[in-house]
Design an enzyme around this catalytic site. Structure first.
Site, PDB file in Angstrom:
ATOM      1  N   ASP A 113       0.854  -1.166   0.000  1.00  0.00           N
ATOM      2  CA  ASP A 113       0.000   0.000   0.000  1.00  0.00           C
ATOM      3  C   ASP A 113       0.902   1.231   0.000  1.00  0.00           C
ATOM      4  O   ASP A 113       2.070   1.147   0.386  1.00  0.00           O
ATOM      5  CB  ASP A 113      -0.898  -0.027   1.245  1.00  0.00           C
ATOM      6  CG  ASP A 113      -1.904   1.109   1.264  1.00  0.00           C
ATOM      7  OD1 ASP A 113      -2.368   1.496   0.180  1.00  0.00           O
ATOM      8  OD2 ASP A 113      -2.223   1.590   2.362  1.00  0.00           O
ATOM      9  N   ASP A 126      -2.421  -1.036   5.780  1.00  0.00           N
ATOM     10  CA  ASP A 126      -2.810  -0.569   7.107  1.00  0.00           C
ATOM     11  C   ASP A 126      -4.311  -0.332   7.243  1.00  0.00           C
ATOM     12  O   ASP A 126      -4.786  -0.056   8.338  1.00  0.00           O
ATOM     13  CB  ASP A 126      -2.063   0.719   7.460  1.00  0.00           C
ATOM     14  CG  ASP A 126      -2.312   1.838   6.452  1.00  0.00           C
ATOM     15  OD1 ASP A 126      -3.069   1.609   5.483  1.00  0.00           O
ATOM     16  OD2 ASP A 126      -1.742   2.927   6.627  1.00  0.00           O
ATOM     17  N   ASP A 185      -7.342  -3.079   2.926  1.00  0.00           N
ATOM     18  CA  ASP A 185      -6.220  -3.980   2.659  1.00  0.00           C
ATOM     19  C   ASP A 185      -6.442  -5.373   3.242  1.00  0.00           C
ATOM     20  O   ASP A 185      -5.728  -6.316   2.881  1.00  0.00           O
ATOM     21  CB  ASP A 185      -4.922  -3.408   3.259  1.00  0.00           C
ATOM     22  CG  ASP A 185      -4.549  -2.072   2.670  1.00  0.00           C
ATOM     23  OD1 ASP A 185      -4.625  -1.937   1.445  1.00  0.00           O
ATOM     24  OD2 ASP A 185      -4.195  -1.157   3.436  1.00  0.00           O
TER      25      ASP A 185
END
Length: 915
Positions: free
Chosen positions: A340, A649, A653
Site C-alpha cells: 500500500d 494498514d 487492505d
C-alpha cells in the site's frame, strides 16, 4: 427507474447502484420520508427482515477440534498404526512411548497454532457506534446496531459513519476514507448522482460504514447495513480467503506424503521378508514397526517449531512481530511485495514541496508536520522580507485555514484537514506564526468550503490600515483562478493575470503528483463586516500556488532498492490517485521498466485474467484500486507461482492481507482489522523493516535446511540398520523404543542448536529460492544418502562387533545406540558454525560472532552427553529402554565409532553446500 417494494421478504431483485440513482429515487425505493424518517412499526418490521447492523462471521473451530487436527498428519497415522500393532502384540512399553510421541507432536501443533482469527469481529467493532437518526419526525440517539435500511442519519464532524449512506443533504462535508479506499486526504462529499462505473473512492454522494467525518454536516439514507455494507463485503472476502498455507507447510506436506508411501512400502517389504524367513506374524510385525519408527523423523516438527520460534524472536528485535509461526520462513522465499502507499511507503503526512508566487517557483525542504525545513530558491534559503508575493501566499494559507497542529509525545499531528495542515507547516518554515498574524489580521467572517464552490474565504481586519479589510481565498485552481483579474509580480505589485503561465505551472506540479491549491486576496473597505460569494466575482488578486504531496519515506526508498537487489519485485497497490501514485513510484524507483504505465482500478475491472497478468508484468503501480481488485491482483500473482507479501494498514487492505502468502500490517497507524488479518505486524510502520524481516526469513530457512539435513541421515542410518539386520537374518540391532529415544531426545537436543546459527554473508544478494524447489532437493538427498551409509556402518558395525564378541544382545544394542548418537554429535560439529567461529575467535580474526551463537552447539552436546548417561548408566531406566551400563572403554569405543562421519560431512559442506 422501476421501483419495487423493498420490505417484502418475497422480493429477490438486486439493489440498485445507490450512487447512480437520485436521492428521490432512493426515498421511493426504500419507502421512507426525508422529513420524518421511518415509523416505529416499520422499523420493527425491517429489523425482523434485515436483522441487526453488525457483521456476522463464521464460527471458529473449537479448541478440541484444533487439538485433534494435530493428529491429522500422514506420518502420525503410521505412528498410531505402529502403536496399535504394539498393543496387539502386548508390547506395552513400545506402545506407550509411541503414543506419547504422537501426543507431544499434537500438543506442539496446538500451541503453535495462532489464536482464532477474529478479524471479522474487529470489523464489527469498527462500525459499531452511537448515531443520530430521525424517526417519526424526532431526533433520536441510538446504537448503530439498531439501524435499518431507510433510516435517516444525521452526520456531523467527528462522527463515525454507522452504515452505508446515500447522502441527500451536505454542508461542507469531508469524510476520511483512507482505511477503506486508500485515499490519503479527506473526501469532499456532494449529493448529485454519478455514472454507474464510478469507482468506490470517487463516489462522492456516498458515506461508507466505518469512515470518519472530519468536518461539516450531512443527512443520508441508510442503504446497506451489516454484511451488505462495503466493509461487510470486505469481511466476506476475508471469510472466503484461504487460510495460512505457506511454502514451508506445502513442502512439508508433500515431503510427508512422499515419505508415507516410501515407509509403507518398506514396512510391507520388511514384513514379507521376515515372514519368509521366520514364518512368524509377530516377528514380521515387530520388524515392520521397527522400520517404520526408524524412518519417521518424529523430532522434525518440534525442531521446525524451535527454528521458527527463534526466527520470531530475532524479527521482533528488528520491529517485526510474527503472528503466525510458519510465516517466518515465507519471508525468506518472498518474490513479490505488494505494498500500500499511504502510511506504508509514504509518511502519511501531507507536505508542501513547491510554491509558485510572483512568477517564480520555490522549493520547500523537510517532510511531515514538523517545522524542520526551509523555503528555497536555487537551493538557497529565501528571506521573506525581499519577496512580498511569497510572503502573501504563505500568509494566505495560514490565515484562510480552520485546522491546527497538536503535539502528543513529540509526535506532531493535524486536527482537521491534512492539506490545511501542510499549509500551516509551510508557513512555519518561513517563520510565520498564527498568533502573530491573527493579531495583525484578526478574522471577521468566513465562507466555509463547499463542494459546489470549491474554495474557502475569510475576511480580516488589517490593523496597520484602519480603513482597509482584506479577504483571503484558497481552493481548487479552477475555482480560484476564474475569479482573479490580477496577480502580484516579484516585487508585490499588481499586474495583469498571466493565466497561461499559471496553468503551465499547475500542469508541471500535477505531473509531479502534487495536489495543487491556489491562493488569492482582495482589498475591501473597512465598512464591510461580512462576506458572501458575490464579493468574490472576478475581483481577486492571484497570490500563488502551493503544491503538496504525502512524501515517500527515505528509508523506504533504500529498502525498495535492497529488495530489488535481492530479486524481489516491489509493486504499489493503492486507492489513491494515479498521478500521485506514479509520482511516488518514480521517487522510489519502483517502475524499472521505462515509461511503464500506471493502471487504475477502472482499467483493471475491464481486464480479463490474461490481460491482468500482462499488466502485472509491465507495471509496478496500480492506483484507484478497490479492495476486491487488490485481492484479485494478489491471486493473479500467486497463480503465476509468485510468493506474495502484501503490506497495508487499512480495512481495504484486509482481504488481500489474508489472501497473500504473508500479510504485513502497520502496527502504529494500521487498523485493528488489518492487524488481525495479517501474519506479521511492523511495530515501527517502516517498510524498511520488511527488508530486515526478509533477511531473517532467509536465514531461518537456511537453518531449517541444515536441521533437516541433520535429522534425516539419522533416520536413514536407523532404517538401513534395521533393513540390513533383517536381510542378514540377525536380531534387530536397535529396538523401536530405542529409536524413539534417539529421534525424540538426542536428535532434537542436537538439531535445535542449528536454529541459532547466524546469518550467512551475502544473504540479501541472492535471488529468492524457486517456489517449486522441493524440500528434499538433489543436494540434500545426496547428503542424506551418504551420511546415512556412514551411520549404518557405525551402528551396525558396532552392534555386530559387540554381539559377536560378547553374545550380549542388550549390550550390543546399547553400544549401537551410543555409536549412533556419537556419529550425530560429530556430524553436528562438522556442519555447524561452532568450530569455524571458535577457530576465528581464537585467531582474533572476527569479533562479530555472538557468544550465545558460538556456545549453542557445545551446550547441545553437553545436554546429549548427560541424557546418554541417563539412558544407559541409570539402573532404573535400563528396563524401560532395554539397555545396560557401559564401562569407560566401551563408552570410548562408541565415541570412536562416530568420528569417521566427519570426513564426508566436511567434504559435502565445502563442495555441496545446502545454502
Amino acid at each position: 427507474m422501476p421501483m419495487r417494494q423493498p420490505v417484502s421478504s418475497s422480493t429477490t431483485s438486486s439493489e440498485p447502484p445507490w450512487h447512480q440513482v437520485s436521492a428521490i429515487d432512493v426515498v421511493h425505493y426504500l419507502r421512507t420520508d426525508l422529513n420524518t424518517g421511518l415509523l416505529a412499526s416499520e422499523v420493527a418490521l425491517r429489523q425482523e427482515q434485515y436483522g441487526v447492523n453488525e457483521l456476522k462471521g463464521h464460527g471458529g473451530k473449537s479448541s478440541l477440534v484444533r487439538f485433534l487436527r494435530g493428529f491429522h498428519q500422514p506420518l502420525i497415522y503410521i505412528l498410531l498404526g505402529a502403536a496399535g500393532v504394539a498393543l496387539v502384540l502386548q508390547d506395552w512399553v513400545d506402545a506407550g512411548v509411541i503414543f506419547a510421541v504422537t501426543l507431544i507432536n499434537a500438543t506442539i501443533g496446538f500451541v503453535q497454532e495462532s489464536k482464532a482469527e477474529d478479524a471479522i469481529a474487529t470489523l464489527a467493532q469498527a462500525v459499531t457506534t452511537a448515531t443520530t437518526v430521525i424517526r417519526e419526525g424526532q431526533k433520536q440517539r441510538l446504537n448503530s446496531r439498531d439501524l435499518v435500511p431507510g433510516d435517516l442519519v444525521l452526520l456531523t464532524s467527528g462522527d463515525k459513519v454507522p452504515a452505508d449512506l446515500r447522502l441527500f443533504q451536505v454542508r461542507n462535508l469531508q469524510v476520511s476514507e483512507a482505511a477503506l479506499t486508500g485515499e490519503s486526504v479527506p473526501v469532499q462529499k456532494s449529493t448529485d448522482p454519478l455514472p454507474p462505473d464510478t469507482g468506490l473512492a470517487d463516489r462522492h454522494n456516498m458515506a461508507y460504514a466505518g469512515s470518519l467525518v472530519t468536518c461539516g454536516q450531512a443527512r443520508g439514507i441508510v442503504v446497506a447495513i451489516g454484511n451488505q455494507t462495503q466493509t461487510g463485503q470486505i469481511s466476506q472476502m476475508m471469510a472466503h480467503s484461504t487460510g495460512l498455507v505457506t511454502p514451508l507447510t506445502r513442502k512439508v506436506d508433500r515431503f510427508s506424503k512422499t515419505l508415507l508411501y516410501v515407509i509403507l512400502a518398506l514396512a510391507a517389504g520388511m514384513f514379507t521378508i521376515v515372514m519368509g524367513q521366520q514364518g512368524s506374524w509377530t516377528a514380521g510385525f515387530k520388524a515392520a514397526v521397527a522400520l517404520a519408527v526408524s524412518a519417521i523423523p518424529e523430532g522434525l516438527p518440534a525442531v521446525i517449531t524451535v527454528a521458527l520460534a527463534i526466527g520470531v524472536g530475532r524479527m521482533a528485535q528488528r520491529h517485526a512481530i510474527i503472528r503466525k509461526l510458519p510465516a517466518v520462513e515465507t519471508l525468506g522465499s518472498t518474490t513479490v511485495i505488494c505494498s500500500d502507499k499511504t502510511g506504508t511507503l509514504t509518511e502519511n503526512q501531507m507536505t508542501v514541496q513547491a510554491i509558485y508566487a510572483g512568477g517564480e517557483t520555490y522549493q520547500v525542504s523537510g517532510i511531515g508536520y514538523g517545522a524542520k525545513g526551509a523555503i528555497l530558491k536555487d537551493n538557497q534559503p529565501v528571506c521573506l522580507d525581499g519577496v512580498p508575493p511569497l510572503q502573501e501566499c504563505l500568509q494566505c494559507g495560514l490565515l484562510c485555514n480552520d485546522s491546527h497542529l497538536q503535539t502528543d509525545d513529540s509526535q506532531v499531528s493535524v486536527v482537521g484537514d491534512p492539506t490545511e495542515g501542510a499549509l500551516i507547516v509551510s508557513a512555519h518554515k518561513a517563520g510565520l506564526t498564527l498568533p502573530l498574524l491573527e493579531a495583525t489580521f484578526p478574522r471577521l467572517d468566513t465562507i466555509p468550503f463547499e463542494s459546489q464552490f470549491q474554495y474557502m474565504a475569510t475576511l480580516h481586519r488589517v490593523t496597520a490600515q484602519p480603513d482597509c479589510h482584506r479577504i483571503y481565498v484558497k481552493g481548487a485552481v479552477e475555482a480560484v483562478l476564474q475569479r482573479c483579474q490580477h496577480q502580484l509580480d516579484n516585487q508585490g505589485n499588481p499586474i495583469e493575470l498571466d493565466r497561461v503561465a499559471i496553468e503551465q505551472t499547475v500542469h508541471t506540479f500535477a505531473n509531479q503528483g502534487l495536489r495543487v491549491l491556489a491562493l488569492a486576496r482582495k482589498q475591501v473597505s473597512s465598512q464591510q463586516q461580512h462576506i458572501d460569494h458575490d464579493h468574490l466575482h472576478h475581483t481577486l488578486t492571484f497570490l500563488g500556488l502551493q503544491g503538496m504531496i504525502d512524501p515517500p519515506r527515505a528509508d523506504a526508498i533504500a529498502a525498495v532498492k535492497t529488495c530489488q537487489s535481492a530479486g524481489i519485485q516491489v509493486k504499489m497497490i493503492t486507492g489513491d490517485h494515479a498521478l500521485t501514485a506514479a509520482a511516488i513510484a518514480r521517487q522510489m524507483g519502483l517502475n524499472q521498466i521505462l515509461n511503464a504505465p500506471t493502471f487504475t482500478g477502472q482499467a483493471l475491472a475491464a481486464m480479463a485474467d490474461a490481460e491482468l497478468a500482462n499488466a502485472l508484468e509491465t507495471s509496478a503501480v496500480f492506483a484507484r484500486v478497490a479492495p476486491e481488485q487488490k485481492l484479485r491482483l494478489v491471486k493473479s500473482l500467486q497463480s503465476k507461482g509468485e510468493i506474495v507479501a502484501m503490506t497495508g494498514d487499512g480495512v481495504n487492505d484486509a482481504p488481500a492481507l489474508k489472501q497473500a502468502d504473508i500479510g504485513v500490517a502497520m502496527g502504529i497507524n494500521g487498523t485493528e482489522v488489518a492487524k488481525e488479518a495479517a501474519d506479521m505486524i511492523l511495530t515501527d510502520d517502516d517498510f524498511a523493516s520488511i527488508e530486515a524481516a526478509v533477511e531473517e526469513g532467509r536465514t531461518v530457512y537456511g537453518n531449517l535446511l541444515k536441521t533437516i539435513g541433520f535429522i534425516l541421515p539419522v533416520n536413514g542410518g536407523e532404517a538401513l540398520t534395521i533393513l540390513v539386520g533383517v536381510l542378514v537374518a540377525a536380531a534387530l540391532p536397535i529396538l523401536p523404543v530405542q529409536i524413539l529415544w534417539v529421534n525424540m531426545v538426542s536428535s532434537v537436543a542436537l538439531s535445535a542448536t542449528l536454529a541459532f546459527e547466524p546469518k550467512v554473508p551475502g544473504t540479501m544478494q541472492r535471488p529468492p529460492r524457486p517456489a517449486n524447489e522441493p524440500l528434499l532437493s538433489g543436494r540434500l538427498l545426496w547428503r542424506v544418502l551418504i551420511i546415512s551409509v556412514f551411520n549404518l556402518v557405525a551402528v551396525f558395525g558396532m552392534f555386530e562387533w559387540v554381539w559377536q564378541a560378547t553374545s550380549n544382545l542388550t549390550l550390543a544394542r546399547t553400544m549401537a545406540v551410543h555409536s549412533l548418537v556419537a556419529a550425530e554429535t560429530f556430524y553436528l560439529l562438522s556442519i555447524s558454525q561452532f568450530i569455524p567461529s571458535l577457530w576465528a575467535r581464537l585467531r582474533r580474526a572476527t569479533q562479530d560472532m555472538g557468544q550465545e551463537v558460538a556456545c549453542m552447539p557445545a551446550i547441545g552436546v553437553g545436554v546429549v552427553l548427560l541424557l546418554q548417561i541417563l539412558f544407559s548408566q541409570v539402573p532404573a531406566i535400563n528396563p524401560l529402554f532395554d539397555t545396560q551400563p557401559l564401562t569407560l572403554i566401551q563408552a570410548v569405543s562408541c565415541i570412536g565409532a562416530g568420528i569417521p562421519v566427519t570426513l564426508p560431512a566436511l567434504i559435502l559442506k565445502w563442495f555441496v553446500p545446502l545454502i
